[in-house]
Enzyme design. Structure first.
Site, PDB file in Angstrom:
ATOM      1  N   GLU A   1     -13.790  -2.147   1.660  1.00 40.31           N
ATOM      2  CA  GLU A   1     -12.694  -1.193   1.591  1.00 40.31           C
ATOM      3  C   GLU A   1     -12.860  -0.191   2.722  1.00 40.31           C
ATOM      4  O   GLU A   1     -13.896   0.475   2.826  1.00 40.31           O
ATOM      5  CB  GLU A   1     -12.639  -0.478   0.247  1.00 40.31           C
ATOM      6  CG  GLU A   1     -11.423   0.439   0.144  1.00 40.31           C
ATOM      7  CD  GLU A   1     -11.171   0.985  -1.254  1.00 40.31           C
ATOM      8  OE1 GLU A   1     -10.588   2.085  -1.360  1.00 40.31           O
ATOM      9  OE2 GLU A   1     -11.564   0.319  -2.239  1.00 40.31           O
TER      10      GLU A   1
ATOM     11  N   GLU B   1     -16.413   4.899   5.201  1.00 36.68           N
ATOM     12  CA  GLU B   1     -15.791   6.224   5.107  1.00 36.68           C
ATOM     13  C   GLU B   1     -16.538   7.192   6.027  1.00 36.68           C
ATOM     14  O   GLU B   1     -17.752   7.336   5.905  1.00 36.68           O
ATOM     15  CB  GLU B   1     -15.850   6.722   3.662  1.00 36.68           C
ATOM     16  CG  GLU B   1     -15.338   8.131   3.449  1.00 36.68           C
ATOM     17  CD  GLU B   1     -13.895   8.301   3.842  1.00 36.68           C
ATOM     18  OE1 GLU B   1     -13.616   9.182   4.674  1.00 36.68           O
ATOM     19  OE2 GLU B   1     -13.039   7.542   3.339  1.00 36.68           O
TER      20      GLU B   1
ATOM     21  N   ASP C   1      -4.165   6.949   6.865  1.00 34.86           N
ATOM     22  CA  ASP C   1      -3.410   7.985   7.564  1.00 34.86           C
ATOM     23  C   ASP C   1      -2.237   7.330   8.286  1.00 34.86           C
ATOM     24  O   ASP C   1      -2.432   6.422   9.101  1.00 34.86           O
ATOM     25  CB  ASP C   1      -4.324   8.681   8.562  1.00 34.86           C
ATOM     26  CG  ASP C   1      -3.723   9.958   9.121  1.00 34.86           C
ATOM     27  OD1 ASP C   1      -2.496   9.998   9.336  1.00 34.86           O
ATOM     28  OD2 ASP C   1      -4.473  10.909   9.334  1.00 34.86           O
TER      29      ASP C   1
ATOM     30  N   ASP D   1       2.647   4.395   1.095  1.00 33.92           N
ATOM     31  CA  ASP D   1       3.924   4.909   0.629  1.00 33.92           C
ATOM     32  C   ASP D   1       4.774   5.395   1.799  1.00 33.92           C
ATOM     33  O   ASP D   1       5.804   6.046   1.595  1.00 33.92           O
ATOM     34  CB  ASP D   1       3.708   6.052  -0.366  1.00 33.92           C
ATOM     35  CG  ASP D   1       2.878   7.174   0.231  1.00 33.92           C
ATOM     36  OD1 ASP D   1       3.445   8.224   0.576  1.00 33.92           O
ATOM     37  OD2 ASP D   1       1.655   6.995   0.367  1.00 33.92           O
TER      38      ASP D   1
END
Length: 246
Positions: free
Chosen positions: A76, A101, A150, A186
């Protein structure tokens, strides 16, 4: 996961600016948001090195990094607070998970969950996805997830988006034939951008056969805090799945 344009705090996990792998000591003190609590700082210092990948070392058989050896390995990219990654790891004990991350606060959050639930099938990379993908062995991953990255909505910033022709090629190199790249956003324009980039790649096919295949989350999907925020604000996410061919 990251939404700098929405909360002013995050950038894409593909960015390698000022960040290296944790074992080289370049992680702590960089890309922090809120000040860490004492226990979080302790986890960064003592637990993170035990579960970190070191891209400065020779590339191993990834399964050897887990005990027991997993049936498959997933990645991920930009896991944010780690909600989705932790839920997947707890539900699928026979799968090995890598989380990438670059933010200290995100690492602190997921380390807290790893400790609390005694999760043994997660390894972490404290840096950018570009560096990690270049280090991973070919055809070593069954799946890669990129969830609410982002969007970099300003045209002059589009080159900073993770999904680019070069990164699609990098994904194709490390995903096994029949494996998947999964993307959630989204932001309509970023979804269209992703579809366009994946459509021109000879290495991936979009799996959707009907509208609900991208309108609805896949089975057992764990909604993230960014996803819940989007729903509250009236934005509909798209759930895109691409299968590696060849």
């Amino acid at each position: 996961m990251s939404v700098a344009t929405r909360n002013g705090a995050k950038a894409d996990a593909s960015s390698d600016e000022g960040v290296g792998s944790q074992p080289r000591g370049s992680f702590f003190g960089r890309r922090k948001g809120h000040k860490l609590r004492a226990h979080q700082a302790d986890l960064i210092e003592h637990l993170l090195p035990r579960v970190s990948l070191d891209t400065g070392a020779s590339t191993p058989d990834l399964a050897d990094l887990f005990d027991p050896r997993p049936e498959e390995i997933r990645l991920e990219i930009g896991f944010g607070g780690g909600e989705h990654l932790v839920a997947e790891a707890r539900a699928l004990a026979d799968v090995g998970f890598i989380g990438c991350e670059p933010y200290v606060n995100g690492m602190a959050k997921i380390l807290t969950q790893i400790e609390a639930h005694n999760i043994g099938n997660v390894r972490l990379f404290a840096g950018g996805a570009t560096e990690l993908l270049a280090w991973l062995p070919p055809h070593s991953l069954a799946r890669i997830d990129l969830i609410h990255p982002d969007p970099w909505p300003k045209r002059r910033h589009w080159k900073r988006r993770f999904v680019q022709d070069a990164s699609v090629d990098a994904l194709a190199r490390v995903i096994k034939p029949g494996g998947e790249f999964r993307f959630v956003s989204d932001i309509d324009h970023y979804c269209a951008w992703t579809l366009a980039h994946l459509a021109r790649s000879p290495d991936f096919v979009w799996t959707a056969e009907r509208a609900d295949d991208w309108r609805l989350p896949w089975a057992d999907y764990t909604m993230t805090r960014y996803g819940r925020k989007a729903e509250r604000e009236g934005r509909q996410a798209a759930y895109l799945r691409f299968r590696k061919v060849g």
